[in-house]
Design a protein around this motif. Sequence first.
Motif, short mmCIF file in Angstrom:
data_model
loop_
_atom_site.label_atom_id
_atom_site.label_comp_id
_atom_site.label_asym_id
_atom_site.label_seq_id
_atom_site.Cartn_x
_atom_site.Cartn_y
_atom_site.Cartn_z
N GLY A 58 40.29 44.93 40.78
CA GLY A 58 40.71 44.99 42.22
C GLY A 58 40.21 46.15 42.99
O GLY A 58 39.87 47.34 42.33
N TRP A 59 40.22 46.06 44.37
CA TRP A 59 39.60 47.12 45.25
C TRP A 59 41.04 47.25 46.01
O TRP A 59 41.53 46.46 46.57
CB TRP A 59 38.58 46.66 46.09
N GLU A 91 46.98 50.65 49.04
CA GLU A 91 47.24 49.16 49.41
C GLU A 91 46.10 48.30 48.90
O GLU A 91 45.01 48.77 48.78
CB GLU A 91 47.21 48.99 50.86
N GLY A 92 46.45 46.93 48.42
CA GLY A 92 45.41 46.27 47.75
C GLY A 92 44.59 45.83 48.82
O GLY A 92 44.96 45.33 50.09
N VAL A 93 43.19 45.58 48.81
CA VAL A 93 42.30 44.95 49.68
C VAL A 93 41.73 43.90 49.25
O VAL A 93 41.71 42.64 50.01
CB VAL A 93 41.05 46.14 49.52
N SER A 94 41.37 43.85 47.88
CA SER A 94 40.75 42.36 47.50
C SER A 94 40.62 42.72 45.84
O SER A 94 40.49 43.55 45.21
CB SER A 94 39.24 42.21 48.02
N CYS A 95 41.04 41.44 45.26
CA CYS A 95 40.97 41.28 43.87
C CYS A 95 40.31 40.15 43.26
O CYS A 95 40.18 39.22 44.19
CB CYS A 95 42.41 41.50 43.15
N ILE A 96 39.75 40.33 41.99
CA ILE A 96 39.02 38.89 41.53
C ILE A 96 39.35 38.98 40.11
O ILE A 96 39.45 39.90 39.36
CB ILE A 96 37.43 39.29 41.75
N THR A 103 33.88 40.65 51.30
CA THR A 103 33.74 39.77 50.01
C THR A 103 33.73 40.52 48.81
O THR A 103 33.00 41.34 48.67
CB THR A 103 32.64 38.99 50.40
N ILE A 104 34.45 39.97 47.74
CA ILE A 104 34.48 40.57 46.53
C ILE A 104 33.80 39.58 45.74
O ILE A 104 33.63 38.42 45.72
CB ILE A 104 35.92 40.75 45.97
N THR A 129 29.59 45.04 36.65
CA THR A 129 30.15 45.38 38.12
C THR A 129 30.44 44.72 38.96
O THR A 129 30.40 43.31 38.91
CB THR A 129 28.45 45.98 38.50
N VAL A 130 31.66 45.01 39.72
CA VAL A 130 32.25 44.23 40.83
C VAL A 130 31.79 45.06 41.96
O VAL A 130 31.97 46.14 42.25
CB VAL A 130 33.58 44.29 40.44
N TYR A 131 31.59 44.23 43.04
CA TYR A 131 31.22 44.61 44.19
C TYR A 131 32.24 44.20 45.33
O TYR A 131 32.70 43.08 45.27
CB TYR A 131 29.69 43.95 44.58
N LEU A 132 32.21 44.96 46.50
CA LEU A 132 33.02 44.72 47.70
C LEU A 132 32.07 44.91 48.76
O LEU A 132 31.71 46.16 49.35
CB LEU A 132 34.17 45.56 47.81
#
Length: 123
Positions: A34-35, A45-50, A67-68, A76-79
């Motif tokens: 998560g980001w 706060e949560g922004v985005s999760c995958i 976009t995640i 690697t995870v991108y935002l």
Amino acid sequence: VQLQASGGGLVQPGGSLRLSCAASGFDPDYSYIGWFRQAPGKEREGVSCISNTASTEYADSVKGRFTISRDNAKNTVYLQMNSLKPEDTAVYYCATPLYGSGSGCYVSRYDYWGQGTLVTVSS
């Protein structure tokens, strides 16, 4: 378990940035990532999760702009952040619950955190 966030910086309103979260010490293929962000004087706060199956969730404030995605080959995870606004200014963190569910992007579900990367949106 290590998470290394990078890619922050200063950008003008309407601009774009791509944050990266490099994972090591565990296999992120099987974990939620998560980001999250924390602005001065505000709660994290949560922004985005995958999820491990690549299902995604977004905070209402960033839907349609952020976009995640994940590259399992690179661990690697991108935002990708587009149409940035001054209110997006914050320290951005990536995190993982490791084996538990991270659905809902709730801060309390995420146990392992990287150091933050600062995003400043200003003209």
